[in-house]
Structures are given as structure tokens and as C-alpha cells.
Design a protein around this motif. Structure first.
Motif, mmCIF file in Angstrom:
data_model
loop_
_atom_site.group_PDB
_atom_site.id
_atom_site.type_symbol
_atom_site.label_atom_id
_atom_site.label_comp_id
_atom_site.label_asym_id
_atom_site.label_seq_id
_atom_site.Cartn_x
_atom_site.Cartn_y
_atom_site.Cartn_z
ATOM 1 N N HIS A 95 -1.674 -5.720 -2.023
ATOM 2 C CA HIS A 95 -0.408 -5.591 -1.320
ATOM 3 C C HIS A 95 0.063 -4.173 -1.517
ATOM 4 O O HIS A 95 0.377 -3.770 -2.625
ATOM 5 C CB HIS A 95 0.627 -6.578 -1.868
ATOM 6 C CG HIS A 95 0.205 -7.992 -1.681
ATOM 7 N ND1 HIS A 95 0.302 -8.630 -0.475
ATOM 8 C CD2 HIS A 95 -0.345 -8.875 -2.538
ATOM 9 C CE1 HIS A 95 -0.155 -9.864 -0.603
ATOM 10 N NE2 HIS A 95 -0.556 -10.030 -1.836
ATOM 11 N N THR A 113 5.139 -5.697 8.438
ATOM 12 C CA THR A 113 5.047 -5.574 9.884
ATOM 13 C C THR A 113 6.360 -5.114 10.475
ATOM 14 O O THR A 113 6.433 -4.793 11.643
ATOM 15 C CB THR A 113 4.631 -6.917 10.515
ATOM 16 O OG1 THR A 113 5.565 -7.907 10.097
ATOM 17 C CG2 THR A 113 3.234 -7.282 10.110
ATOM 18 N N THR A 159 8.313 0.702 5.629
ATOM 19 C CA THR A 159 7.072 0.593 4.886
ATOM 20 C C THR A 159 7.057 1.636 3.792
ATOM 21 O O THR A 159 7.416 2.775 4.017
ATOM 22 C CB THR A 159 5.867 0.831 5.827
ATOM 23 O OG1 THR A 159 5.988 -0.043 6.933
ATOM 24 C CG2 THR A 159 4.569 0.590 5.116
ATOM 25 N N ASP A 172 -5.530 2.150 8.212
ATOM 26 C CA ASP A 172 -5.278 0.730 8.029
ATOM 27 C C ASP A 172 -6.142 0.279 6.857
ATOM 28 O O ASP A 172 -6.958 1.040 6.352
ATOM 29 C CB ASP A 172 -5.651 -0.054 9.289
ATOM 30 C CG ASP A 172 -4.629 0.114 10.419
ATOM 31 O OD1 ASP A 172 -3.611 0.793 10.209
ATOM 32 O OD2 ASP A 172 -4.871 -0.431 11.509
ATOM 33 N N ALA A 185 -6.500 -2.743 13.044
ATOM 34 C CA ALA A 185 -5.975 -4.105 12.905
ATOM 35 C C ALA A 185 -5.793 -4.804 14.246
ATOM 36 O O ALA A 185 -5.886 -6.029 14.315
ATOM 37 C CB ALA A 185 -4.657 -4.085 12.135
ATOM 38 N N THR A 193 -4.688 -4.937 7.505
ATOM 39 C CA THR A 193 -3.267 -4.640 7.484
ATOM 40 C C THR A 193 -2.989 -3.446 8.364
ATOM 41 O O THR A 193 -3.581 -2.384 8.187
ATOM 42 C CB THR A 193 -2.807 -4.344 6.039
ATOM 43 O OG1 THR A 193 -3.155 -5.458 5.228
ATOM 44 C CG2 THR A 193 -1.316 -4.104 5.978
ATOM 45 N N ARG A 194 -2.101 -3.624 9.311
ATOM 46 C CA ARG A 194 -1.741 -2.571 10.251
ATOM 47 C C ARG A 194 -0.678 -1.667 9.653
ATOM 48 O O ARG A 194 0.310 -2.127 9.103
ATOM 49 C CB ARG A 194 -1.193 -3.200 11.527
ATOM 50 C CG ARG A 194 -0.896 -2.172 12.604
ATOM 51 C CD ARG A 194 -0.206 -2.843 13.714
ATOM 52 N NE ARG A 194 1.180 -3.048 13.256
ATOM 53 C CZ ARG A 194 2.161 -3.422 14.045
ATOM 54 N NH1 ARG A 194 1.944 -3.703 15.287
ATOM 55 N NH2 ARG A 194 3.373 -3.550 13.573
ATOM 56 N N THR A 195 -0.911 -0.375 9.756
ATOM 57 C CA THR A 195 0.110 0.564 9.318
ATOM 58 C C THR A 195 0.517 1.498 10.436
ATOM 59 O O THR A 195 1.574 2.089 10.386
ATOM 60 C CB THR A 195 -0.364 1.430 8.134
ATOM 61 O OG1 THR A 195 -1.419 2.267 8.575
ATOM 62 C CG2 THR A 195 -0.793 0.581 6.973
#
Length: 156
Positions: free
Chosen positions: A3, A8, A12, A45, A91, A102-104
Motif C-alpha cells: 500500500h 483512486t 495521493t 503505476d 492499470a 494500482t493506477r497513479t
């Protein structure tokens, strides 16, 4: 599971001395302040897989013709999962069973010198000349790793 403080939603944050934080109001990304702060690294990502499959995939990628096919790889503190850094946008189309991406969108996780999540560490640390892992190459290695693991488990 790793994590990295990525959500989302619009705010962030990853934690590290060279980390990057995204503000909810502007959506801009700025490197951590301080003397000697390196240039902002590239966004990425994160593909997370079980450690056994991930370790097999790392071996497959490192034994391949292009030994630099694998970029930085994180492990969680319990060594239960591995995280492969991949280009931003991966992602959107990632659909490999048994894994998560995990999309960043470049708004949070960037390749820091230190692991970005508390309790995590680098299996393969980032280097200035090491790109992130190509998603197509990773997908093929994960598929091959899953087949090897299944074959090994069926031999018992």
C-alpha cells in the motif's frame, strides 16, 4: 499487499525523503524540498503479485535475452507480495488474474531512492539507467511463472 498511499481519489501521497505529493486542489506534483534533492523521477503505476509468482517472473525476466527487461521491484515487509513498477496508464488495461495494478497517472508514485511504503524494501532497487518494466514483457513473464508454479505444484 503493498500500500503506497495511492488512492483512486484526488489526494495521493507516498512517503519517502524523495517522495512526491499530489495536492487535491491543483493536481500538481512537486518533488520533496531539500538540499541535494535529485531531479523528479518518472511517474509509474504498480503491478502487485504474490511473492512466489513475482520471484519466478523476476528470474524469467533476468534470464531472458534482455537482462534489463525488469525495472525496480518492491517487496512488502512480510515478503508476501512483490510490486513491479510499470509505466503510468498500465492499470487501464491490466487484467492479469491473481495480480493488481494500482493506477497513479503520474500523480503520486514516482521512483524514489528509498522504498515508498513503510515496511517495504527494494528487491531490485532503481538505478538511473533502469527503466520501469514493460507491461507486455511483465505479462508474459507472469503467465510463464504461473504455468511453472502450477506444474511444480502438480508434481507433488
Amino acid at each position: 499487499m503493498l500500500h503506497l498511499g495511492m488512492a483512486t481519489g484526488s489526494r495521493t501521497t507516498a512517503t519517502s525523503a524523495t517522495t512526491v505529493a499530489t495536492t487535491a486542489t491543483t493536481g500538481t506534483t512537486a518533488p520533496a524540498e531539500g538540499p541535494g534533492t535529485p531531479p523528479a523521477p518518472e511517474p509509474c503505476d504498480l503491478v502487485t503479485v504474490p511473492a512466489r509468482q513475482g520471484l519466478e517472473a523476476v528470474d524469467i525476466l533476468r534470464r531472458g535475452a534482455d537482462q534489463e527487461a525488469v525495472g525496480p521491484v518492491l517487496h512488502d515487509g512480510a515478503c508476501a507480495t512483490l510490486g513491479f513498477l510499470v509505466p503510468p496508464g498500465t492499470a487501464q488495461a491490466w487484467d492479469v488474474p491473481g495480480s493488481a495494478c494500482t493506477r497513479t497517472d503520474g500523480r503520486g508514485l514516482r521512483i524514489p531512492a528509498e522504498p515508498p511504503a513503510p515496511g517495504s524494501g527494494w528487491l531490485l532497487p532503481p538505478a538511473s539507467d533502469t527503466p520501469v518494466t514493460d507491461p507486455a514483457v511483465l505479462r508474459a513473464a507472469l503467465d510463464q511463472a504461473a504455468r511453472l508454479i502450477e506444474a511444480a505444484d502438480n508434481c507433488r
